[in-house]
Design an enzyme around this catalytic site. Sequence first.
Site, short mmCIF file in Angstrom:
data_model
loop_
_atom_site.label_atom_id
_atom_site.label_comp_id
_atom_site.label_asym_id
_atom_site.label_seq_id
_atom_site.Cartn_x
_atom_site.Cartn_y
_atom_site.Cartn_z
N ILE A 82 0.84 -1.21 0.00
CA ILE A 82 0.00 0.00 0.00
C ILE A 82 0.87 1.25 0.00
O ILE A 82 1.69 1.47 0.90
CB ILE A 82 -0.96 0.01 1.22
CG1 ILE A 82 -1.77 -1.30 1.27
CG2 ILE A 82 -1.88 1.23 1.16
CD1 ILE A 82 -2.61 -1.58 0.02
N LYS A 83 0.65 2.08 -1.02
CA LYS A 83 1.43 3.31 -1.17
C LYS A 83 0.69 4.43 -0.43
O LYS A 83 -0.49 4.71 -0.70
CB LYS A 83 1.53 3.65 -2.65
CG LYS A 83 2.91 4.06 -3.08
CD LYS A 83 2.97 4.16 -4.59
CE LYS A 83 4.26 4.79 -5.04
NZ LYS A 83 4.27 5.00 -6.49
N ILE A 84 1.40 5.05 0.49
CA ILE A 84 0.80 6.05 1.38
C ILE A 84 1.57 7.37 1.23
O ILE A 84 2.81 7.35 1.21
CB ILE A 84 0.95 5.58 2.86
CG1 ILE A 84 0.37 4.18 3.06
CG2 ILE A 84 0.38 6.58 3.83
CD1 ILE A 84 -1.09 4.11 3.31
#
Length: 215
Positions: A82-84
Amino acid sequence: MKFFIDTANLDEIQQAAEMGILDGVTTNPSLMAKEKGSFKEILAEICKIVPGSVSAEVVSMDAEGMIKEGKELAKIADNITIKIPTILEGLKAIKSLTAEGIETNATLVFSPMQGLMVAKAGATYASPFVGRLDDISHNGMHLIEQLVVIYENYNLPTQVLVASVRSTQHVVQSALMGAHVCTIPFKVLSQLIKHPLTDSGLEKFLADWKKVNKG
Ligand code: G3P
Protein backbone atom coordinates in the site's frame (compact mmCIF):
# COMPACT_ATOMS: atom_id res chain seq x y z
CA MET A 1 19.46 -4.03 -6.01
CA LYS A 2 15.89 -4.96 -6.83
CA PHE A 3 14.42 -3.76 -10.12
CA PHE A 4 10.78 -2.65 -10.05
CA ILE A 5 9.01 -1.27 -13.10
CA ASP A 6 7.23 2.07 -12.76
CA THR A 7 4.11 1.60 -14.86
CA ALA A 8 0.55 0.24 -14.82
CA ASN A 9 0.77 -0.86 -18.47
CA LEU A 10 0.28 -4.63 -18.71
CA ASP A 11 2.23 -4.96 -21.98
CA GLU A 12 5.27 -3.25 -20.51
CA ILE A 13 5.02 -5.30 -17.31
CA GLN A 14 4.76 -8.55 -19.32
CA GLN A 15 7.80 -7.62 -21.44
CA ALA A 16 9.84 -6.69 -18.36
CA ALA A 17 8.82 -9.93 -16.62
CA GLU A 18 10.05 -11.88 -19.67
CA MET A 19 13.47 -10.20 -19.35
CA GLY A 20 13.87 -12.24 -16.17
CA ILE A 21 15.03 -9.34 -14.01
CA LEU A 22 11.78 -7.96 -12.63
CA ASP A 23 11.27 -7.93 -8.85
CA GLY A 24 8.16 -5.77 -8.52
CA VAL A 25 5.92 -2.98 -9.84
CA THR A 26 5.01 0.51 -8.69
CA THR A 27 1.87 2.31 -9.80
CA ASN A 28 0.38 5.66 -8.87
CA PRO A 29 -2.83 7.54 -9.80
CA SER A 30 -1.11 9.31 -12.74
CA LEU A 31 0.14 6.01 -14.19
CA MET A 32 -3.30 4.41 -13.65
CA ALA A 33 -4.97 7.32 -15.48
CA LYS A 34 -3.04 6.39 -18.67
CA GLU A 35 -4.61 2.89 -18.76
CA LYS A 36 -8.09 1.70 -19.75
CA GLY A 37 -10.27 -0.37 -17.42
CA SER A 38 -10.97 -0.68 -13.72
CA PHE A 39 -7.91 0.00 -11.61
CA LYS A 40 -8.65 -2.94 -9.31
CA GLU A 41 -8.79 -5.31 -12.28
CA ILE A 42 -5.53 -3.90 -13.63
CA LEU A 43 -3.89 -4.43 -10.23
CA ALA A 44 -5.17 -8.01 -10.07
CA GLU A 45 -3.70 -8.69 -13.55
CA ILE A 46 -0.37 -7.15 -12.58
CA CYS A 47 -0.23 -9.32 -9.45
CA LYS A 48 -0.75 -12.43 -11.59
CA ILE A 49 2.20 -11.50 -13.83
CA VAL A 50 4.61 -10.43 -11.07
CA PRO A 51 4.99 -12.38 -7.81
CA GLY A 52 6.97 -9.56 -6.11
CA SER A 53 5.69 -6.36 -4.48
CA VAL A 54 3.04 -4.41 -6.44
CA SER A 55 2.43 -0.90 -5.07
CA ALA A 56 -1.14 0.45 -5.17
CA GLU A 57 -1.73 4.01 -3.97
CA VAL A 58 -4.46 5.29 -1.66
CA VAL A 59 -6.06 8.69 -2.34
CA SER A 60 -7.62 9.55 1.05
CA MET A 61 -6.12 12.45 2.94
CA ASP A 62 -6.94 11.22 6.46
CA ALA A 63 -5.46 8.18 8.24
CA GLU A 64 -8.81 6.48 8.73
CA GLY A 65 -9.61 6.69 5.01
CA MET A 66 -6.10 5.57 4.03
CA ILE A 67 -6.34 2.53 6.32
CA LYS A 68 -9.78 1.60 4.98
CA GLU A 69 -8.61 1.95 1.36
CA GLY A 70 -5.38 0.12 2.13
CA LYS A 71 -7.17 -2.86 3.63
CA GLU A 72 -9.49 -3.06 0.60
CA LEU A 73 -6.57 -2.91 -1.86
CA ALA A 74 -4.64 -5.51 0.15
CA LYS A 75 -7.47 -7.99 -0.51
CA ILE A 76 -6.69 -7.94 -4.26
CA ALA A 77 -3.61 -10.16 -3.82
CA ASP A 78 -1.01 -11.18 -1.24
CA ASN A 79 1.72 -9.18 -2.99
CA ILE A 80 -0.02 -5.78 -2.87
CA THR A 81 1.98 -3.07 -1.09
CA ILE A 82 0.00 0.00 0.00
CA LYS A 83 1.43 3.31 -1.17
CA ILE A 84 0.80 6.05 1.38
CA PRO A 85 1.59 9.77 1.03
CA THR A 86 4.36 11.12 3.24
CA ILE A 87 2.24 13.43 5.37
CA LEU A 88 1.33 13.40 9.06
CA GLU A 89 -1.85 11.39 8.52
CA GLY A 90 0.16 9.01 6.37
CA LEU A 91 2.44 8.19 9.31
CA LYS A 92 -0.55 7.00 11.32
CA ALA A 93 -1.77 4.87 8.42
CA ILE A 94 1.70 3.33 7.91
CA LYS A 95 1.89 2.44 11.61
CA SER A 96 -1.57 0.85 11.60
CA LEU A 97 -1.24 -1.10 8.32
CA THR A 98 2.25 -2.32 9.32
CA ALA A 99 0.81 -3.59 12.62
CA GLU A 100 -1.68 -5.61 10.58
CA GLY A 101 1.11 -7.17 8.55
CA ILE A 102 0.38 -5.16 5.38
CA GLU A 103 3.43 -3.85 3.46
CA THR A 104 3.60 -0.08 2.93
CA ASN A 105 5.46 2.23 0.57
CA ALA A 106 5.77 5.88 1.68
CA THR A 107 5.54 7.95 -1.49
CA LEU A 108 6.60 11.52 -2.36
CA VAL A 109 9.62 11.55 -0.03
CA PHE A 110 11.74 14.65 -0.69
CA SER A 111 13.87 15.10 2.46
CA PRO A 112 16.04 12.94 4.75
CA MET A 113 13.82 13.67 7.75
CA GLN A 114 10.68 12.60 5.89
CA GLY A 115 12.58 9.40 5.14
CA LEU A 116 13.50 8.89 8.80
CA MET A 117 9.93 9.59 9.95
CA VAL A 118 8.34 7.02 7.62
CA ALA A 119 10.98 4.45 8.59
CA LYS A 120 10.25 5.02 12.29
CA ALA A 121 6.54 4.53 11.55
CA GLY A 122 7.46 1.14 10.05
CA ALA A 123 7.23 1.67 6.27
CA THR A 124 8.48 -1.31 4.25
CA TYR A 125 9.73 1.05 1.50
CA ALA A 126 10.42 4.80 1.31
CA SER A 127 10.16 6.32 -2.17
CA PRO A 128 12.32 9.42 -2.74
CA PHE A 129 11.46 11.06 -6.11
CA VAL A 130 14.89 11.87 -7.56
CA GLY A 131 13.80 13.22 -10.97
CA ARG A 132 11.41 15.73 -9.45
CA LEU A 133 14.18 17.03 -7.16
CA ASP A 134 16.48 17.38 -10.20
CA ASP A 135 13.63 19.27 -11.92
CA ILE A 136 13.83 22.03 -9.31
CA SER A 137 17.65 22.19 -9.43
CA HIS A 138 18.23 20.03 -6.35
CA ASN A 139 20.42 16.93 -6.44
CA GLY A 140 17.98 14.03 -6.27
CA MET A 141 20.66 11.37 -5.90
CA HIS A 142 22.16 13.14 -2.86
CA LEU A 143 18.94 12.28 -1.00
CA ILE A 144 19.46 8.61 -1.84
CA GLU A 145 22.99 8.74 -0.43
CA GLN A 146 21.66 10.33 2.78
CA LEU A 147 18.80 7.87 3.26
CA VAL A 148 21.02 4.81 2.73
CA VAL A 149 23.40 6.11 5.43
CA ILE A 150 20.60 7.04 7.87
CA TYR A 151 18.92 3.64 7.59
CA GLU A 152 22.25 1.87 7.99
CA ASN A 153 23.20 4.00 11.02
CA TYR A 154 20.17 2.77 12.92
CA ASN A 155 19.68 -0.65 11.36
CA LEU A 156 16.27 0.39 10.09
CA PRO A 157 14.70 -2.30 7.92
CA THR A 158 12.95 0.20 5.60
CA GLN A 159 14.17 -0.14 2.02
CA VAL A 160 15.16 2.89 -0.05
CA LEU A 161 13.09 2.66 -3.26
CA VAL A 162 14.45 5.15 -5.79
CA ALA A 163 11.51 6.64 -7.73
CA SER A 164 10.96 9.26 -10.43
CA VAL A 165 13.90 7.71 -12.29
CA ARG A 166 14.54 9.43 -15.62
CA SER A 167 17.83 8.01 -16.89
CA THR A 168 20.18 5.03 -16.82
CA GLN A 169 22.57 7.19 -14.77
CA HIS A 170 19.99 7.37 -11.97
CA VAL A 171 20.02 3.56 -11.92
CA VAL A 172 23.83 3.30 -11.98
CA GLN A 173 24.16 5.78 -9.12
CA SER A 174 21.43 4.02 -7.13
CA ALA A 175 23.36 0.75 -7.34
CA LEU A 176 26.65 2.45 -6.38
CA MET A 177 24.99 4.09 -3.38
CA GLY A 178 23.48 0.85 -2.14
CA ALA A 179 19.81 1.68 -2.68
CA HIS A 180 17.69 -1.39 -2.06
CA VAL A 181 15.25 -0.92 -4.94
CA CYS A 182 15.03 1.21 -8.07
CA THR A 183 11.67 1.59 -9.82
CA ILE A 184 12.34 2.21 -13.47
CA PRO A 185 10.16 3.31 -16.41
CA PHE A 186 10.05 0.76 -19.27
CA LYS A 187 12.06 2.97 -21.64
CA VAL A 188 14.96 3.33 -19.20
CA LEU A 189 14.78 -0.37 -18.24
CA SER A 190 15.18 -1.33 -21.91
CA GLN A 191 18.18 0.99 -22.29
CA LEU A 192 20.09 -0.63 -19.40
CA ILE A 193 21.13 -3.66 -21.49
CA LYS A 194 22.30 -1.61 -24.48
CA HIS A 195 25.85 -0.68 -25.44
CA PRO A 196 27.02 0.45 -28.91
CA LEU A 197 30.20 -1.68 -28.62
CA THR A 198 28.06 -4.76 -27.99
CA ASP A 199 26.07 -3.99 -31.17
CA SER A 200 29.10 -3.29 -33.37
CA GLY A 201 31.00 -6.28 -31.90
CA LEU A 202 28.08 -8.57 -32.63
CA GLU A 203 27.74 -7.23 -36.16
CA LYS A 204 31.42 -8.06 -36.80
CA PHE A 205 31.12 -11.57 -35.31
CA LEU A 206 28.12 -12.31 -37.52
CA ALA A 207 29.88 -10.93 -40.63
CA ASP A 208 33.01 -13.00 -39.89
CA TRP A 209 30.95 -16.11 -39.27
CA LYS A 210 29.93 -16.01 -42.93
CA LYS A 211 33.65 -16.47 -43.82
CA VAL A 212 34.09 -19.51 -41.59
CA ASN A 213 34.47 -22.86 -43.36
CA LYS A 214 31.56 -24.67 -41.76
CA GLY A 215 32.48 -28.04 -43.26
O1 G3P B 1 7.72 6.39 -9.08
C1 G3P B 1 7.22 7.68 -9.12
C2 G3P B 1 7.10 8.14 -10.52
O2 G3P B 1 6.04 7.51 -11.16
C3 G3P B 1 7.08 9.59 -10.70
O3 G3P B 1 7.84 9.83 -11.80
O4 G3P B 1 8.61 11.01 -13.76
O5 G3P B 1 6.34 11.53 -12.77
O6 G3P B 1 8.41 12.23 -11.61
P1 G3P B 1 7.80 11.23 -12.54
